[in-house]
Design a protein around this motif. Structure first.
Motif, PDB file in Angstrom:
ATOM      1  N   ALA A  84       0.848  -1.192   0.000  1.00 31.85           N
ATOM      2  CA  ALA A  84       0.000   0.000   0.000  1.00 31.85           C
ATOM      3  C   ALA A  84       0.884   1.243   0.000  1.00 31.85           C
ATOM      4  O   ALA A  84       2.019   1.207   0.462  1.00 31.85           O
ATOM      5  CB  ALA A  84      -0.908   0.011   1.229  1.00 31.85           C
ATOM      6  N   VAL A  85       0.325   2.318  -0.515  1.00 34.33           N
ATOM      7  CA  VAL A  85       0.986   3.625  -0.482  1.00 34.33           C
ATOM      8  C   VAL A  85      -0.035   4.617   0.045  1.00 34.33           C
ATOM      9  O   VAL A  85      -1.154   4.691  -0.459  1.00 34.33           O
ATOM     10  CB  VAL A  85       1.485   4.055  -1.880  1.00 34.33           C
ATOM     11  CG1 VAL A  85       2.053   5.467  -1.833  1.00 34.33           C
ATOM     12  CG2 VAL A  85       2.517   3.066  -2.402  1.00 34.33           C
ATOM     13  N   ARG A  86       0.365   5.333   1.094  1.00 35.76           N
ATOM     14  CA  ARG A  86      -0.516   6.348   1.665  1.00 35.76           C
ATOM     15  C   ARG A  86      -0.050   7.723   1.178  1.00 35.76           C
ATOM     16  O   ARG A  86       1.119   8.065   1.275  1.00 35.76           O
ATOM     17  CB  ARG A  86      -0.487   6.302   3.189  1.00 35.76           C
ATOM     18  CG  ARG A  86      -1.481   7.254   3.816  1.00 35.76           C
ATOM     19  CD  ARG A  86      -1.468   7.302   5.347  1.00 35.76           C
ATOM     20  NE  ARG A  86      -0.667   6.314   5.997  1.00 35.76           N
ATOM     21  CZ  ARG A  86      -1.124   5.381   6.846  1.00 35.76           C
ATOM     22  NH1 ARG A  86      -2.402   5.321   7.123  1.00 35.76           N
ATOM     23  NH2 ARG A  86      -0.301   4.530   7.415  1.00 35.76           N
ATOM     24  N   VAL A  87      -1.009   8.484   0.624  1.00 30.22           N
ATOM     25  CA  VAL A  87      -0.769   9.862   0.211  1.00 30.22           C
ATOM     26  C   VAL A  87      -1.796  10.695   0.954  1.00 30.22           C
ATOM     27  O   VAL A  87      -2.993  10.627   0.661  1.00 30.22           O
ATOM     28  CB  VAL A  87      -0.910  10.053  -1.311  1.00 30.22           C
ATOM     29  CG1 VAL A  87      -0.630  11.504  -1.695  1.00 30.22           C
ATOM     30  CG2 VAL A  87      -0.004   9.101  -2.072  1.00 30.22           C
ATOM     31  N   GLY A  88      -1.349  11.429   1.958  1.00 33.44           N
ATOM     32  CA  GLY A  88      -2.286  12.162   2.798  1.00 33.44           C
ATOM     33  C   GLY A  88      -3.190  11.168   3.512  1.00 33.44           C
ATOM     34  O   GLY A  88      -2.724  10.246   4.176  1.00 33.44           O
ATOM     35  N   ASN A  89      -4.496  11.314   3.330  1.00 31.80           N
ATOM     36  CA  ASN A  89      -5.465  10.415   3.967  1.00 31.80           C
ATOM     37  C   ASN A  89      -5.975   9.327   3.032  1.00 31.80           C
ATOM     38  O   ASN A  89      -6.917   8.615   3.371  1.00 31.80           O
ATOM     39  CB  ASN A  89      -6.661  11.228   4.491  1.00 31.80           C
ATOM     40  CG  ASN A  89      -6.263  12.109   5.645  1.00 31.80           C
ATOM     41  OD1 ASN A  89      -5.403  11.753   6.443  1.00 31.80           O
ATOM     42  ND2 ASN A  89      -6.875  13.274   5.744  1.00 31.80           N
ATOM     43  N   THR A  90      -5.367   9.219   1.850  1.00 34.06           N
ATOM     44  CA  THR A  90      -5.791   8.215   0.885  1.00 34.06           C
ATOM     45  C   THR A  90      -4.794   7.058   0.874  1.00 34.06           C
ATOM     46  O   THR A  90      -3.586   7.274   0.849  1.00 34.06           O
ATOM     47  CB  THR A  90      -5.901   8.817  -0.527  1.00 34.06           C
ATOM     48  OG1 THR A  90      -6.815   9.922  -0.473  1.00 34.06           O
ATOM     49  CG2 THR A  90      -6.401   7.809  -1.529  1.00 34.06           C
ATOM     50  N   LEU A  91      -5.324   5.843   0.908  1.00 27.29           N
ATOM     51  CA  LEU A  91      -4.497   4.638   0.886  1.00 27.29           C
ATOM     52  C   LEU A  91      -4.756   3.907  -0.429  1.00 27.29           C
ATOM     53  O   LEU A  91      -5.902   3.568  -0.741  1.00 27.29           O
ATOM     54  CB  LEU A  91      -4.851   3.737   2.074  1.00 27.29           C
ATOM     55  CG  LEU A  91      -3.922   2.566   2.344  1.00 27.29           C
ATOM     56  CD1 LEU A  91      -2.557   3.078   2.823  1.00 27.29           C
ATOM     57  CD2 LEU A  91      -4.525   1.639   3.395  1.00 27.29           C
ATOM     58  N   TYR A  92      -3.696   3.710  -1.209  1.00 29.00           N
ATOM     59  CA  TYR A  92      -3.767   2.991  -2.486  1.00 29.00           C
ATOM     60  C   TYR A  92      -3.208   1.592  -2.257  1.00 29.00           C
ATOM     61  O   TYR A  92      -2.047   1.445  -1.885  1.00 29.00           O
ATOM     62  CB  TYR A  92      -2.941   3.713  -3.554  1.00 29.00           C
ATOM     63  CG  TYR A  92      -3.399   5.120  -3.814  1.00 29.00           C
ATOM     64  CD1 TYR A  92      -4.342   5.381  -4.797  1.00 29.00           C
ATOM     65  CD2 TYR A  92      -2.885   6.195  -3.080  1.00 29.00           C
ATOM     66  CE1 TYR A  92      -4.775   6.685  -5.041  1.00 29.00           C
ATOM     67  CE2 TYR A  92      -3.322   7.496  -3.315  1.00 29.00           C
ATOM     68  CZ  TYR A  92      -4.257   7.734  -4.295  1.00 29.00           C
ATOM     69  OH  TYR A  92      -4.682   9.014  -4.537  1.00 29.00           O
ATOM     70  N   LEU A  93      -4.034   0.574  -2.446  1.00 26.79           N
ATOM     71  CA  LEU A  93      -3.602  -0.805  -2.236  1.00 26.79           C
ATOM     72  C   LEU A  93      -3.161  -1.429  -3.549  1.00 26.79           C
ATOM     73  O   LEU A  93      -3.817  -1.251  -4.571  1.00 26.79           O
ATOM     74  CB  LEU A  93      -4.742  -1.644  -1.659  1.00 26.79           C
ATOM     75  CG  LEU A  93      -4.990  -1.530  -0.159  1.00 26.79           C
ATOM     76  CD1 LEU A  93      -5.473  -0.156   0.226  1.00 26.79           C
ATOM     77  CD2 LEU A  93      -5.961  -2.588   0.282  1.00 26.79           C
TER      78      LEU A  93
END
Length: 150
Positions: free
Chosen positions: A45-54
């Protein structure tokens, strides 16, 4: 001239590119080691701010690279369980998912996937795309990637 330069500087600071650059400073590359082994050549996963991309999840047993047996339904259930474990490892929940992309080795299995998928989202479904592909990692029947936001 000085007024023009100040105006241009103010516009640059207000531009979407500047907003992205500020957000980019908050990028975290995450690997909990729970659903996936800790050594794949990608982040779970990559977190950018409050968004988590799985990253996409296939139906592998947690911590291994072996697909569960039982076909599309078993693989879909395990992929969704892996997604849930990834979310929880990073402080998110299934209710935080806003978008999923589903890749199927055989589009005729779409109905079977949906039977399992909907049990993970009782009453509130994220946006979703689904498409067929000619091959998935390890010979999987399904791969699912999601985005979550708080």
């Amino acid at each position: 001239m000085r007024g023009t330069l100040l105006l241009l500087a103010a516009l640059a600071l207000a531009s979407p590119a500047h907003a992205f650059a500020a957000e980019r400073a908050n990028v975290e590359f995450l690997n909990s080691g729970k659903p996936l082994p800790t050594n794949p050549p990608f982040s779970e996963a990559v977190r950018v701010g409050n968004t988590l991309y799985l990253s996409g999840q296939i139906g592998i047993d947690s911590g291994s690279m072996k697909l569960v047996e039982g076909g599309i339904k078993a693989e879909a259930r395990q992929a969704m369980t892996n997604i849930k474990a990834t979310l929880e490892a990073h402080g998110y929940a299934m209710t935080d998912i806003v978008k999923c992309t589903v890749m199927l080795a055989d589009m005729s299995e779409w109905g079977s996937l949906n039977e399992v998928y909907k049990t993970f989202f009782p009453g509130r479904y994220p946006a979703r795309s689904a498409f067929g592909t000619t091959g998935l990692a390890l010979g999987a029947r399904v791969e699912i990637e999601c985005m979550a936001a708080k």
